[in-house]
Design an enzyme around this catalytic site. Structure first.
Site, PDB file in Angstrom:
ATOM      1  N   ARG A  46       0.852  -1.198   0.000  1.00 52.70           N
ATOM      2  CA  ARG A  46       0.000   0.000   0.000  1.00 52.70           C
ATOM      3  C   ARG A  46       0.883   1.241   0.000  1.00 52.70           C
ATOM      4  NH1 ARG A  46      -1.355   1.643   4.628  1.00 52.70           N
ATOM      5  NH2 ARG A  46      -2.107  -0.378   5.375  1.00 52.70           N
ATOM      6  N   TYR A  98     -16.585  18.082 -14.240  1.00 54.18           N
ATOM      7  CA  TYR A  98     -16.934  16.673 -14.381  1.00 54.18           C
ATOM      8  C   TYR A  98     -17.987  16.324 -13.315  1.00 54.18           C
ATOM      9  CZ  TYR A  98     -16.416  11.623 -14.132  1.00 54.18           C
ATOM     10  OH  TYR A  98     -16.666  10.279 -14.114  1.00 54.18           O
ATOM     11  N   ASP A 170      -7.494  20.144 -12.858  1.00 52.12           N
ATOM     12  CA  ASP A 170      -7.798  18.839 -13.456  1.00 52.12           C
ATOM     13  C   ASP A 170      -7.400  18.922 -14.930  1.00 52.12           C
ATOM     14  OD1 ASP A 170      -8.963  16.634 -14.701  1.00 52.12           O
ATOM     15  OD2 ASP A 170     -10.701  16.615 -13.354  1.00 52.12           O
ATOM     16  N   LYS A 195      -8.454   8.189 -18.881  1.00 53.06           N
ATOM     17  CA  LYS A 195      -8.777   8.818 -20.163  1.00 53.06           C
ATOM     18  C   LYS A 195      -7.543   8.845 -21.075  1.00 53.06           C
ATOM     19  CE  LYS A 195     -12.525   9.303 -17.748  1.00 53.06           C
ATOM     20  NZ  LYS A 195     -12.830  10.505 -16.990  1.00 53.06           N
TER      21      LYS A 195
HETATM   22  C1  LIG Z   1     -13.356  10.802 -15.711  1.00 52.53           C
HETATM   23  C2  LIG Z   1     -12.978  12.105 -15.112  1.00 52.53           C
HETATM   24  C3  LIG Z   1     -12.695  12.220 -13.748  1.00 52.53           C
HETATM   25  C4  LIG Z   1     -12.857  11.045 -12.787  1.00 52.53           C
HETATM   26  O1  LIG Z   1     -11.923  10.069 -13.031  1.00 52.53           O
HETATM   27  P1  LIG Z   1     -12.180   8.490 -12.740  1.00 52.53           P
HETATM   28  O2  LIG Z   1     -10.920   7.875 -13.185  1.00 52.53           O
HETATM   29  O3  LIG Z   1     -13.374   8.098 -13.538  1.00 52.53           O
HETATM   30  O4  LIG Z   1     -12.430   8.373 -11.274  1.00 52.53           O
HETATM   31  C5  LIG Z   1     -12.305  13.448 -13.268  1.00 52.53           C
HETATM   32  N1  LIG Z   1     -12.180  14.516 -14.070  1.00 52.53           N
HETATM   33  C6  LIG Z   1     -12.450  14.459 -15.391  1.00 52.53           C
HETATM   34  C7  LIG Z   1     -12.297  15.670 -16.228  1.00 52.53           C
HETATM   35  C8  LIG Z   1     -12.857  13.249 -15.953  1.00 52.53           C
HETATM   36  O5  LIG Z   1     -13.139  13.204 -17.259  1.00 52.53           O
END
Ligand SMILES: *Cc1c(COP(=O)(O)O)cnc(C)c1O
Length: 379
Positions: A46, A98, A170, A195
């Site tokens: 961990r 998001y 982000d 992504k």
């Molecule tokens: C998908 C997404 C998230 C969340 O990420 P996960 O891997 O699904 O938990 C956060 N910010 C943006 C812009 C996203 O597209």
């Protein structure tokens, strides 16, 4: 080192025991010690894992940071950032977020006494009007999701510095290929590596990248204490995905541009949201802080009703109807009922997220096939 080289080489080196060029998947929960406290830098998985270490070092390098931290998902990474705060603290967040980020802020952390103000940050200077003595963090996403607005990161960073606030960005939509928030003054970069970084729709993963040693230490403490860590196989997949980010992103950008222009020329399409258009309201900022405009596009139809949108959503073949984005294959989605269903309708409409808005993640297929698929579906 330039980005394309870093994406392939940063953080990784041949395995010292076998020479394996790919970082092994260290599928182990613990590490044997020679004597109590006498170990090779690894005690319990961990806390540290060699596959994760390689990925974390790669992440730090490609975002021009110093420390990378991996998490089990993008939201687990977001969760760790908010856990830096205390009850009574306030966060100023951009209003076009998001859906899952909006949900964890309002439905989870608000219960713990942290307050969130959602602000339209297209005029960056207005952010200062919302700062109170309790404000500790500014949270932005740019390009925004799904409206593809652009927020001026450097301008918001200046306000954050003036008021001694942390700025988290982000960077999921842009990826480090298009934008490096730390270079523009941000303190924390957040990624859903699910992504573009992973890029193949085969892994859920999150990341944080920072420059500051003390901040990295606090986040590593939360990562270990709360335990939302990824497994080594997932780290391996993200590490592999990262190696082709630059070639994928180049094609995402080219295809995105061609699809955006096609949509704009279509008689049944009303608005097309893509930050590469010169008449996009924040195009100048996009030009300044990004190296391209990406493959995310949203659009509405002239017959602005849900039924018409649903028809398009169900008639594409190459664009698969699915949540998520950033993979090699093209996806089509309906934010109001899918990714952004957790945001109340009135809130959504305020930001222009109508019931008929369609979002595309343009993949890296042959663009002629993608355009013909959309053309048939729109009719
Ligand atoms: C998908 C997404 C998230 C969340 O990420 P996960 O891997 O699904 O938990 C956060 N910010 C943006 C812009 C996203 O597209």
């Amino acid at each position: 080192m330039k980005l394309g080289t870093k994406l392939i080489h940063a953080g990784v080196s041949p395995d010292p025991t076998t020479g394996a060029i790919m970082t092994p998947i260290y599928q182990t929960s613990t590490f044997v010690q020679n004597a109590p406290g006498d170990h090779k830098g690894y005690e319990y998985a961990r806390t540290q894992n060699p596959t994760r270490d390689a990925l974390q070092n790669a992440l730090a390098a490609i975002e021009n940071g110093k420390h990378g931290l991996s998490f089990g998902s993008g939201l687990a990474a977001t969760d760790a950032v908010i856990k830096l705060l205390n009850p009574g603290d306030e966060v100023i967040a951009s209003n076009d977020l998001y859906g899952g980020t909006y949900r964890i802020f309002t439905k989870v952390f608000q219960r713990y006494g942290i307050q969130f103000r959602f602000v339209d940050m297209q005029n960056a200077a207005s952010v200062a009007d919302h700062v109170t003595p309790q404000t500790k963090l500014i949270w932005i996403e740019t390009p925004t999701n799904p409206m593809l607005n652009i927020i001026d990161i450097a301008a918001v960073a200046k306000i954050a510095k003036q008021h001694q606030l942390l700025l988290a960005v982000d960077n999921t939509f842009a990826s480090p290929y298009l934008q490096n928030p730390l270079d523009l003054g941000a303190d924390i970069v957040v990624h859903s590596a699910t992504k573009y970084l992973g890029g193949h729709s085969d892994v859920v993963h999150g990341a944080l990248i920072v420059k500051d040693d003390a901040l990295a230490q606090q986040l590593a403490f939360i990562q270990n204490s709360c335990g939302a860590v990824p497994g080594p196989q997932d780290c391996f997949l993200v590490l592999r995905g990262i190696k082709t980010l630059h070639v994928r992103m180049q094609r995402h950008c080219e295809n995105g541009e061609a699809v955006a222009k096609f949509l704009r020329s279509h008689s049944k399409v009303d608005k097309v949201y893509w930050c590469g258009f010169e008449d996009h309201p924040n195009h100048a900022i996009a030009r300044e802080q990004m190296r391209g405009f990406g493959g995310m596009i949203s659009f509405t139809l002239k017959s602005d009703d849900l039924a018409a949108a649903k028809k398009v959503l169900s008639q594409t073949h190459l664009f698969s109807l699915a949540e998520s984005l950033g993979g090699v294959e093209s996806l089509i989605g309906h934010p109001a009922s899918m990714t952004h269903a957790s945001i109340p309708r009135e809130e959504r409409l305020k930001n222009g997220l109508t019931d008929s808005l369609i979002r595309l993640s343009v993949g890296i297929e042959d663009v002629d096939d993608l355009i013909s698929d959309l053309n048939t579906a729109i009719g």
